[in-house]
Enzyme design. Structure first.
Site, PDB file in Angstrom:
ATOM      1  N   GLU A 274       0.801  -1.221   0.000  1.00 56.90           N
ATOM      2  CA  GLU A 274       0.000   0.000   0.000  1.00 56.90           C
ATOM      3  C   GLU A 274       0.835   1.274   0.000  1.00 56.90           C
ATOM      4  O   GLU A 274       0.754   2.092   0.919  1.00 56.90           O
ATOM      5  CB  GLU A 274      -0.992  -0.010   1.169  1.00 56.90           C
ATOM      6  CG  GLU A 274      -2.030  -1.107   1.036  1.00 56.90           C
ATOM      7  CD  GLU A 274      -3.213  -0.969   1.973  1.00 56.90           C
ATOM      8  OE1 GLU A 274      -3.141  -0.168   2.930  1.00 56.90           O
ATOM      9  OE2 GLU A 274      -4.219  -1.675   1.757  1.00 56.90           O
TER      10      GLU A 274
ATOM     11  N   GLU B 215      -5.680  -7.604  -0.825  1.00 58.12           N
ATOM     12  CA  GLU B 215      -6.429  -7.480   0.432  1.00 58.12           C
ATOM     13  C   GLU B 215      -7.883  -7.156   0.100  1.00 58.12           C
ATOM     14  O   GLU B 215      -8.171  -6.400  -0.831  1.00 58.12           O
ATOM     15  CB  GLU B 215      -5.878  -6.372   1.328  1.00 58.12           C
ATOM     16  CG  GLU B 215      -4.517  -6.643   1.944  1.00 58.12           C
ATOM     17  CD  GLU B 215      -4.086  -5.534   2.907  1.00 58.12           C
ATOM     18  OE1 GLU B 215      -4.961  -4.770   3.384  1.00 58.12           O
ATOM     19  OE2 GLU B 215      -2.878  -5.425   3.164  1.00 58.12           O
TER      20      GLU B 215
END
Length: 465
Positions: free
Chosen positions: A191, A298
Protein backbone atom coordinates in the site's frame (compact mmCIF):
# COMPACT_ATOMS: atom_id res chain seq x y z
CA UNK A 1 10.98 -30.87 0.63
CA UNK A 2 8.32 -28.84 -1.21
CA UNK A 3 6.55 -30.41 -4.16
CA UNK A 4 5.06 -27.09 -5.26
CA UNK A 5 5.79 -26.01 -8.82
CA UNK A 6 7.21 -22.69 -9.94
CA UNK A 7 4.61 -20.08 -10.85
CA UNK A 8 4.96 -17.50 -13.63
CA UNK A 9 2.88 -14.97 -15.55
CA UNK A 10 1.49 -16.04 -18.91
CA UNK A 11 -0.75 -13.40 -20.41
CA UNK A 12 -3.76 -12.86 -18.17
CA UNK A 13 -3.01 -15.98 -16.12
CA UNK A 14 -0.66 -17.32 -13.51
CA UNK A 15 0.55 -20.74 -14.59
CA UNK A 16 2.69 -23.50 -13.12
CA UNK A 17 5.83 -24.74 -14.83
CA UNK A 18 3.82 -27.66 -16.20
CA UNK A 19 1.50 -25.19 -17.93
CA UNK A 20 -1.57 -25.45 -15.67
CA UNK A 21 -3.45 -22.26 -14.86
CA UNK A 22 -3.49 -21.53 -11.13
CA UNK A 23 -5.64 -19.06 -9.22
CA UNK A 24 -4.11 -18.08 -5.90
CA UNK A 25 -6.76 -18.20 -3.18
CA UNK A 26 -5.72 -17.49 0.36
CA UNK A 27 -5.37 -15.17 3.29
CA UNK A 28 -3.08 -12.50 4.70
CA UNK A 29 -1.13 -13.31 7.85
CA UNK A 30 -1.24 -9.89 9.48
CA UNK A 31 -0.34 -9.45 13.12
CA UNK A 32 2.80 -11.50 13.66
CA UNK A 33 5.86 -10.40 11.63
CA UNK A 34 4.06 -7.09 11.18
CA UNK A 35 1.83 -6.29 14.12
CA UNK A 36 -1.28 -4.14 13.89
CA UNK A 37 -3.23 -2.52 16.69
CA UNK A 38 -6.68 -3.91 15.88
CA UNK A 39 -5.26 -7.41 15.46
CA UNK A 40 -3.69 -7.76 18.91
CA UNK A 41 -5.32 -4.97 20.87
CA UNK A 42 -2.64 -2.39 21.57
CA UNK A 43 -3.04 1.33 20.68
CA UNK A 44 -0.97 3.09 18.03
CA UNK A 45 2.12 1.85 16.16
CA UNK A 46 4.12 -1.34 16.69
CA UNK A 47 7.53 0.21 17.28
CA UNK A 48 6.11 2.36 20.08
CA UNK A 49 4.34 -0.64 21.63
CA UNK A 50 7.60 -2.60 21.65
CA UNK A 51 9.48 0.31 23.25
CA UNK A 52 6.89 0.57 26.01
CA UNK A 53 6.67 -3.17 26.66
CA UNK A 54 10.44 -3.49 26.91
CA UNK A 55 10.44 -0.70 29.49
CA UNK A 56 7.64 -2.23 31.56
CA UNK A 57 8.59 -5.93 31.31
CA UNK A 58 12.36 -5.88 31.13
CA UNK A 59 14.44 -7.74 28.57
CA UNK A 60 13.93 -11.31 29.77
CA UNK A 61 10.13 -11.19 29.96
CA UNK A 62 9.90 -9.12 26.76
CA UNK A 63 11.94 -11.67 24.81
CA UNK A 64 10.01 -14.56 26.33
CA UNK A 65 6.71 -12.98 25.29
CA UNK A 66 7.64 -12.26 21.69
CA UNK A 67 9.49 -15.53 21.14
CA UNK A 68 6.38 -17.40 22.30
CA UNK A 69 4.01 -15.03 20.50
CA UNK A 70 5.50 -15.58 17.06
CA UNK A 71 5.44 -19.35 17.50
CA UNK A 72 1.89 -19.31 18.84
CA UNK A 73 0.46 -16.93 16.25
CA UNK A 74 1.28 -19.23 13.36
CA UNK A 75 2.33 -22.85 13.75
CA UNK A 76 1.65 -26.24 12.22
CA UNK A 77 -2.00 -26.39 13.35
CA UNK A 78 -2.67 -23.05 11.63
CA UNK A 79 -1.20 -24.30 8.35
CA UNK A 80 -3.28 -27.46 8.66
CA UNK A 81 -6.41 -25.38 9.19
CA UNK A 82 -5.81 -23.25 6.09
CA UNK A 83 -5.12 -26.34 4.00
CA UNK A 84 -8.34 -27.94 5.27
CA UNK A 85 -10.29 -24.86 4.16
CA UNK A 86 -8.91 -25.38 0.66
CA UNK A 87 -6.57 -22.40 0.48
CA UNK A 88 -3.45 -22.60 -1.65
CA UNK A 89 -1.60 -19.40 -0.71
CA UNK A 90 -0.77 -17.05 2.15
CA UNK A 91 0.48 -13.49 1.93
CA UNK A 92 3.05 -12.99 4.70
CA UNK A 93 3.40 -9.35 5.82
CA UNK A 94 6.66 -8.46 7.57
CA UNK A 95 8.23 -5.38 9.12
CA UNK A 96 11.72 -4.30 8.07
CA UNK A 97 12.66 -3.99 11.76
CA UNK A 98 12.98 -7.78 12.00
CA UNK A 99 15.78 -7.59 9.43
CA UNK A 100 17.55 -4.32 10.15
CA UNK A 101 18.00 -1.79 12.96
CA UNK A 102 17.67 1.92 12.23
CA UNK A 103 20.88 2.61 14.13
CA UNK A 104 22.72 -0.03 12.10
CA UNK A 105 21.40 0.36 8.53
CA UNK A 106 22.35 -2.09 5.78
CA UNK A 107 23.45 -4.70 8.35
CA UNK A 108 20.87 -7.46 8.04
CA UNK A 109 19.86 -9.80 10.86
CA UNK A 110 19.70 -13.55 10.31
CA UNK A 111 17.01 -13.84 12.98
CA UNK A 112 14.48 -12.10 10.74
CA UNK A 113 15.13 -14.48 7.87
CA UNK A 114 14.78 -17.46 10.19
CA UNK A 115 11.36 -16.25 11.35
CA UNK A 116 10.22 -15.88 7.75
CA UNK A 117 11.75 -19.24 6.76
CA UNK A 118 9.77 -21.04 9.45
CA UNK A 119 6.41 -19.81 8.16
CA UNK A 120 7.29 -20.40 4.50
CA UNK A 121 8.38 -23.97 5.30
CA UNK A 122 5.26 -24.74 7.37
CA UNK A 123 3.03 -23.56 4.56
CA UNK A 124 4.96 -25.48 1.91
CA UNK A 125 4.64 -28.69 3.92
CA UNK A 126 0.88 -28.29 3.57
CA UNK A 127 0.91 -27.47 -0.14
CA UNK A 128 0.46 -23.73 0.35
CA UNK A 129 2.38 -21.04 -1.53
CA UNK A 130 3.80 -17.95 0.20
CA UNK A 131 3.80 -14.39 -1.11
CA UNK A 132 6.39 -12.31 0.73
CA UNK A 133 5.02 -8.86 1.59
CA UNK A 134 7.20 -6.04 2.95
CA UNK A 135 4.43 -4.32 4.89
CA UNK A 136 6.46 -1.69 6.75
CA UNK A 137 9.56 -0.07 5.23
CA UNK A 138 12.15 2.28 6.72
CA UNK A 139 10.81 5.83 6.51
CA UNK A 140 7.20 4.58 6.18
CA UNK A 141 5.65 4.23 2.72
CA UNK A 142 2.18 5.46 3.70
CA UNK A 143 0.52 7.66 6.28
CA UNK A 144 -1.06 5.06 8.57
CA UNK A 145 -0.41 2.62 11.38
CA UNK A 146 -0.02 -0.51 9.26
CA UNK A 147 3.32 0.75 7.91
CA UNK A 148 4.37 1.08 11.58
CA UNK A 149 3.92 4.82 11.19
CA UNK A 150 3.54 6.68 14.46
CA UNK A 151 3.20 9.98 12.56
CA UNK A 152 1.13 11.01 9.56
CA UNK A 153 4.09 11.52 7.20
CA UNK A 154 5.47 9.02 4.67
CA UNK A 155 9.14 9.99 4.54
CA UNK A 156 10.14 7.03 2.37
CA UNK A 157 9.37 9.05 -0.76
CA UNK A 158 11.50 11.99 0.36
CA UNK A 159 14.82 10.31 1.21
CA UNK A 160 17.03 8.20 -1.04
CA UNK A 161 18.53 6.62 2.10
CA UNK A 162 15.29 4.81 2.92
CA UNK A 163 14.87 3.66 -0.67
CA UNK A 164 18.44 2.33 -0.76
CA UNK A 165 17.77 0.25 2.35
CA UNK A 166 14.66 -1.34 0.83
CA UNK A 167 16.55 -2.25 -2.35
CA UNK A 168 19.32 -3.76 -0.22
CA UNK A 169 16.84 -5.80 1.81
CA UNK A 170 15.07 -7.12 -1.29
CA UNK A 171 18.38 -8.09 -2.85
CA UNK A 172 19.05 -10.21 0.23
CA UNK A 173 15.54 -11.71 0.15
CA UNK A 174 15.91 -12.53 -3.54
CA UNK A 175 19.23 -14.23 -2.86
CA UNK A 176 17.72 -16.27 -0.04
CA UNK A 177 14.61 -17.46 -1.90
CA UNK A 178 15.67 -17.48 -5.55
CA UNK A 179 15.67 -21.29 -5.70
CA UNK A 180 12.48 -21.88 -3.70
CA UNK A 181 9.35 -22.42 -5.83
CA UNK A 182 7.12 -22.62 -2.75
CA UNK A 183 7.44 -18.83 -2.68
CA UNK A 184 4.99 -17.72 -5.37
CA UNK A 185 6.54 -14.30 -5.53
CA UNK A 186 7.52 -11.02 -3.93
CA UNK A 187 5.17 -8.17 -2.91
CA UNK A 188 7.87 -5.52 -2.38
CA UNK A 189 5.88 -2.67 -0.80
CA UNK A 190 2.43 -2.83 0.77
CA UNK A 191 0.00 0.00 0.00
CA UNK A 192 2.40 2.71 -1.11
CA UNK A 193 1.09 6.27 -0.89
CA UNK A 194 3.41 8.57 -2.83
CA UNK A 195 1.73 12.00 -2.81
CA UNK A 196 3.46 13.09 -6.01
CA UNK A 197 2.96 9.83 -7.88
CA UNK A 198 6.36 10.47 -9.44
CA UNK A 199 8.76 8.64 -7.14
CA UNK A 200 6.90 5.31 -7.10
CA UNK A 201 7.30 4.31 -10.79
CA UNK A 202 10.99 5.24 -10.77
CA UNK A 203 11.54 3.25 -7.60
CA UNK A 204 9.65 0.24 -8.96
CA UNK A 205 11.89 0.25 -12.06
CA UNK A 206 14.97 0.38 -9.87
CA UNK A 207 13.72 -2.32 -7.51
CA UNK A 208 12.68 -4.62 -10.34
CA UNK A 209 16.12 -4.38 -11.95
CA UNK A 210 17.86 -5.08 -8.62
CA UNK A 211 15.72 -8.14 -7.87
CA UNK A 212 15.92 -9.49 -11.43
CA UNK A 213 19.72 -9.26 -11.41
CA UNK A 214 19.63 -11.92 -8.67
CA UNK A 215 16.33 -13.72 -9.18
CA UNK A 216 14.78 -13.63 -12.67
CA UNK A 217 12.22 -16.31 -11.89
CA UNK A 218 9.84 -15.24 -9.10
CA UNK A 219 6.69 -13.26 -9.87
CA UNK A 220 6.61 -9.65 -8.68
CA UNK A 221 3.35 -8.47 -7.13
CA UNK A 222 3.37 -4.66 -7.33
CA UNK A 223 0.81 -2.64 -5.39
CA UNK A 224 -0.81 0.44 -6.84
CA UNK A 225 -0.41 3.91 -5.39
CA UNK A 226 -2.78 5.40 -2.82
CA UNK A 227 -3.07 2.19 -0.82
CA UNK A 228 -3.11 -0.03 -3.92
CA UNK A 229 -6.20 1.57 -5.47
CA UNK A 230 -4.63 3.95 -8.04
CA UNK A 231 -2.60 2.81 -11.07
CA UNK A 232 -2.51 6.13 -12.93
CA UNK A 233 1.21 6.40 -12.13
CA UNK A 234 1.70 3.72 -14.82
CA UNK A 235 -0.11 5.63 -17.58
CA UNK A 236 3.17 6.67 -19.20
CA UNK A 237 4.53 3.10 -19.29
CA UNK A 238 4.40 1.51 -22.71
CA UNK A 239 3.99 -2.01 -21.35
CA UNK A 240 3.91 -3.83 -18.00
CA UNK A 241 7.08 -5.15 -16.41
CA UNK A 242 7.75 -8.80 -17.31
CA UNK A 243 6.53 -11.60 -15.03
CA UNK A 244 4.70 -9.03 -12.93
CA UNK A 245 1.24 -8.88 -11.40
CA UNK A 246 -0.17 -5.47 -10.52
CA UNK A 247 -2.19 -5.89 -7.36
CA UNK A 248 -5.30 -4.06 -6.20
CA UNK A 249 -6.82 -3.88 -2.74
CA UNK A 250 -10.58 -4.05 -2.85
CA UNK A 251 -12.29 -3.26 0.43
CA UNK A 252 -16.01 -2.77 -0.19
CA UNK A 253 -17.27 0.27 1.71
CA UNK A 254 -20.28 -1.36 3.45
CA UNK A 255 -17.95 -3.96 4.98
CA UNK A 256 -15.55 -1.51 6.60
CA UNK A 257 -17.86 1.25 7.82
CA UNK A 258 -20.77 1.51 10.23
CA UNK A 259 -23.20 0.23 7.60
CA UNK A 260 -26.19 -1.71 8.92
CA UNK A 261 -27.30 -3.58 5.83
CA UNK A 262 -26.25 -4.90 2.42
CA UNK A 263 -27.62 -4.44 -0.13
CA UNK A 264 -28.41 -1.00 1.18
CA UNK A 265 -27.30 2.60 1.53
CA UNK A 266 -23.86 3.40 2.99
CA UNK A 267 -22.78 7.03 3.34
CA UNK A 268 -25.52 8.13 0.97
CA UNK A 269 -24.68 5.63 -1.77
CA UNK A 270 -26.59 2.44 -2.59
CA UNK A 271 -24.49 -0.71 -2.68
CA UNK A 272 -25.43 -4.06 -4.14
CA UNK A 273 -23.53 -6.72 -6.06
CA UNK A 274 -23.44 -4.67 -9.25
CA UNK A 275 -21.96 -1.65 -7.48
CA UNK A 276 -19.35 -3.83 -5.75
CA UNK A 277 -18.45 -5.29 -9.15
CA UNK A 278 -18.14 -1.85 -10.72
CA UNK A 279 -15.72 -0.84 -7.96
CA UNK A 280 -13.66 -3.98 -8.63
CA UNK A 281 -13.63 -3.25 -12.37
CA UNK A 282 -12.53 0.32 -11.77
CA UNK A 283 -9.69 -0.76 -9.46
CA UNK A 284 -8.47 -3.43 -11.89
CA UNK A 285 -8.80 -1.43 -15.11
CA UNK A 286 -5.03 -1.29 -15.67
CA UNK A 287 -4.66 -5.06 -15.41
CA UNK A 288 -7.51 -5.75 -17.80
CA UNK A 289 -6.27 -3.10 -20.25
CA UNK A 290 -2.74 -4.51 -20.28
CA UNK A 291 -3.79 -8.18 -20.27
CA UNK A 292 -2.02 -9.05 -17.02
CA UNK A 293 -3.25 -11.27 -14.16
CA UNK A 294 -5.42 -9.85 -11.40
CA UNK A 295 -4.57 -10.45 -7.75
CA UNK A 296 -6.61 -8.79 -5.01
CA UNK A 297 -3.98 -8.55 -2.29
CA UNK A 298 -6.43 -7.48 0.43
CA UNK A 299 -10.20 -7.37 0.83
CA UNK A 300 -12.92 -8.50 3.20
CA UNK A 301 -15.43 -7.12 5.67
CA UNK A 302 -14.89 -6.48 9.34
CA UNK A 303 -17.43 -7.93 11.74
CA UNK A 304 -19.57 -5.79 14.01
CA UNK A 305 -20.02 -6.65 17.66
CA UNK A 306 -23.66 -7.00 16.69
CA UNK A 307 -23.72 -10.64 15.59
CA UNK A 308 -27.09 -10.10 13.88
CA UNK A 309 -25.18 -8.26 11.13
CA UNK A 310 -23.05 -11.29 10.25
CA UNK A 311 -25.40 -12.66 7.55
CA UNK A 312 -25.26 -9.59 5.34
CA UNK A 313 -21.51 -9.22 5.84
CA UNK A 314 -21.07 -12.83 4.76
CA UNK A 315 -23.26 -12.12 1.73
CA UNK A 316 -21.02 -9.21 0.80
CA UNK A 317 -18.04 -11.53 1.01
CA UNK A 318 -19.79 -14.16 -1.12
CA UNK A 319 -20.53 -11.53 -3.76
CA UNK A 320 -16.89 -10.46 -3.87
CA UNK A 321 -15.63 -14.03 -4.10
CA UNK A 322 -18.03 -14.77 -6.96
CA UNK A 323 -16.97 -11.59 -8.78
CA UNK A 324 -13.32 -12.57 -8.47
CA UNK A 325 -14.02 -16.05 -9.78
CA UNK A 326 -15.97 -14.70 -12.76
CA UNK A 327 -13.06 -12.43 -13.68
CA UNK A 328 -10.34 -15.00 -12.99
CA UNK A 329 -8.86 -12.98 -10.14
CA UNK A 330 -6.61 -14.43 -7.45
CA UNK A 331 -7.12 -13.14 -3.92
CA UNK A 332 -5.86 -12.96 -0.34
CA UNK A 333 -8.52 -12.29 2.31
CA UNK A 334 -7.51 -9.99 5.17
CA UNK A 335 -6.82 -11.37 7.80
CA UNK A 336 -6.19 -14.80 9.33
CA UNK A 337 -6.09 -14.30 13.12
CA UNK A 338 -6.93 -11.48 15.55
CA UNK A 339 -8.77 -10.68 18.78
CA UNK A 340 -12.20 -10.54 17.16
CA UNK A 341 -12.67 -7.89 14.49
CA UNK A 342 -11.90 -9.67 11.24
CA UNK A 343 -10.01 -12.92 11.68
CA UNK A 344 -10.94 -16.40 10.54
CA UNK A 345 -9.60 -17.48 13.92
CA UNK A 346 -9.89 -15.29 17.04
CA UNK A 347 -8.45 -15.23 20.53
CA UNK A 348 -10.98 -16.35 23.14
CA UNK A 349 -12.44 -13.61 25.38
CA UNK A 350 -11.58 -15.69 28.48
CA UNK A 351 -7.93 -16.15 27.43
CA UNK A 352 -5.20 -14.90 29.80
CA UNK A 353 -4.23 -12.24 27.25
CA UNK A 354 -7.69 -10.75 26.76
CA UNK A 355 -8.50 -11.00 30.46
CA UNK A 356 -5.44 -8.80 31.03
CA UNK A 357 -6.08 -6.18 28.33
CA UNK A 358 -9.86 -6.44 27.89
CA UNK A 359 -10.82 -3.30 29.79
CA UNK A 360 -8.27 -1.22 27.90
CA UNK A 361 -9.53 -2.63 24.58
CA UNK A 362 -12.99 -1.38 25.56
CA UNK A 363 -11.59 2.10 26.28
CA UNK A 364 -9.80 2.03 22.95
CA UNK A 365 -13.09 1.19 21.25
CA UNK A 366 -14.97 3.93 23.13
CA UNK A 367 -12.37 6.56 22.20
CA UNK A 368 -12.16 5.43 18.57
CA UNK A 369 -8.39 5.05 18.81
CA UNK A 370 -8.12 2.40 16.07
CA UNK A 371 -8.58 3.47 12.48
CA UNK A 372 -9.57 -0.01 11.28
CA UNK A 373 -12.94 -0.92 12.73
CA UNK A 374 -12.97 2.13 14.98
CA UNK A 375 -15.70 4.75 15.33
CA UNK A 376 -15.67 8.43 16.30
CA UNK A 377 -19.10 8.28 17.97
CA UNK A 378 -17.62 8.49 21.47
CA UNK A 379 -15.46 11.54 20.73
CA UNK A 380 -17.73 13.69 18.60
CA UNK A 381 -17.74 16.29 21.39
CA UNK A 382 -14.03 16.75 20.64
CA UNK A 383 -14.18 16.45 16.86
CA UNK A 384 -17.24 18.62 16.17
CA UNK A 385 -15.54 21.89 17.26
CA UNK A 386 -12.47 20.99 15.19
CA UNK A 387 -14.60 20.30 12.13
CA UNK A 388 -16.42 23.61 12.69
CA UNK A 389 -13.10 25.43 12.93
CA UNK A 390 -11.91 23.92 9.65
CA UNK A 391 -15.23 24.73 7.99
CA UNK A 392 -14.71 28.34 9.01
CA UNK A 393 -10.96 28.79 8.51
CA UNK A 394 -9.84 26.14 6.00
CA UNK A 395 -12.90 25.09 3.99
CA UNK A 396 -10.90 23.90 0.98
CA UNK A 397 -8.29 21.90 2.88
CA UNK A 398 -8.10 18.33 1.50
CA UNK A 399 -4.77 16.70 2.40
CA UNK A 400 -3.49 13.53 0.74
CA UNK A 401 -4.50 10.72 0.72
CA UNK A 402 -8.17 10.79 1.84
CA UNK A 403 -9.06 14.40 2.64
CA UNK A 404 -9.73 16.46 5.72
CA UNK A 405 -11.87 14.37 8.05
CA UNK A 406 -9.72 11.20 7.84
CA UNK A 407 -6.66 13.43 8.30
CA UNK A 408 -8.10 14.91 11.51
CA UNK A 409 -8.99 11.40 12.68
CA UNK A 410 -5.36 10.29 12.25
CA UNK A 411 -4.01 13.27 14.19
CA UNK A 412 -6.56 13.31 17.00
CA UNK A 413 -7.81 9.75 17.48
CA UNK A 414 -5.09 7.53 16.08
CA UNK A 415 -2.06 9.52 17.32
CA UNK A 416 -2.96 12.03 20.04
CA UNK A 417 -5.24 9.68 21.97
CA UNK A 418 -3.32 6.52 21.09
CA UNK A 419 -0.02 7.68 22.59
CA UNK A 420 -1.09 8.02 26.25
CA UNK A 421 -3.33 4.96 25.94
CA UNK A 422 -0.33 2.96 24.72
CA UNK A 423 1.50 3.91 27.91
CA UNK A 424 -1.44 2.60 29.94
CA UNK A 425 -1.47 -0.57 27.84
CA UNK A 426 2.17 -1.09 28.76
CA UNK A 427 1.42 -0.58 32.43
CA UNK A 428 -0.73 -3.72 32.34
CA UNK A 429 2.44 -5.72 31.65
CA UNK A 430 4.53 -4.20 34.43
CA UNK A 431 5.98 -6.93 36.62
CA UNK A 432 5.11 -9.74 34.21
CA UNK A 433 7.80 -12.40 34.56
CA UNK A 434 8.99 -14.68 31.70
CA UNK A 435 6.71 -17.53 32.74
CA UNK A 436 3.64 -15.31 32.80
CA UNK A 437 4.74 -13.70 29.53
CA UNK A 438 4.71 -17.08 27.80
CA UNK A 439 1.26 -17.85 29.24
CA UNK A 440 -0.09 -14.59 27.79
CA UNK A 441 1.46 -15.24 24.38
CA UNK A 442 0.06 -18.77 24.28
CA UNK A 443 -3.42 -17.24 24.10
CA UNK A 444 -2.75 -16.88 20.34
CA UNK A 445 -2.09 -20.58 19.77
CA UNK A 446 -4.57 -22.18 17.36
CA UNK A 447 -5.72 -24.72 19.93
CA UNK A 448 -6.51 -21.90 22.37
CA UNK A 449 -8.48 -19.83 19.84
CA UNK A 450 -11.98 -20.08 18.42
CA UNK A 451 -13.01 -20.32 14.78
CA UNK A 452 -15.37 -17.83 13.16
CA UNK A 453 -17.50 -20.68 11.89
CA UNK A 454 -19.73 -18.68 9.55
CA UNK A 455 -16.74 -17.16 7.79
CA UNK A 456 -15.04 -20.54 7.48
CA UNK A 457 -18.18 -21.99 5.91
CA UNK A 458 -18.35 -19.20 3.32
CA UNK A 459 -14.73 -19.83 2.34
CA UNK A 460 -14.91 -23.62 2.47
CA UNK A 461 -18.03 -23.69 0.30
CA UNK A 462 -16.59 -21.28 -2.25
CA UNK A 463 -13.28 -23.12 -2.53
CA UNK A 464 -14.99 -26.49 -2.84
CA UNK A 465 -17.04 -25.42 -5.88
Amino acid sequence: MSTLEWIRVQGTDLVTESGATIRLTGVGLGGTLNMENFITGYPGAEHNLRRILLDRMGRDAYDAFFDAFHLAFFDRADAEHLAALGMNSVRIPFNYRHFEDDNNPFVLKESGFQMLDRIVSLLAEHGIYSILDLHAVPGRQNQHWHSDNGTHVAEFWNHRHFQDRVVHLWEAIAERYKDRPEVAGYNPINEPADPSGEVLPVFYDRLEAAIRAIDPRHVLFLDGNRYSTDFSFLDSRSEPLPNTVYTAHDYALPGITSATEYPGVTRGEFFDRSVVEQTFLRRTEYMRRTGTPIWIGEFGPVYSRDRSQDPWRYQLLRDQLEIYREHGASWALWTYKDIGLQGLVTVRPDSPYLELIGELVERKHRLGVDSWGGSDVGVRDVLDPIDALFDREFPGYAPYPWGRQPHIAVLVRHILLAEPLAEQFGDLFRGVDPERAVELAESFRYEACQERAGLSEVLRSHLAE
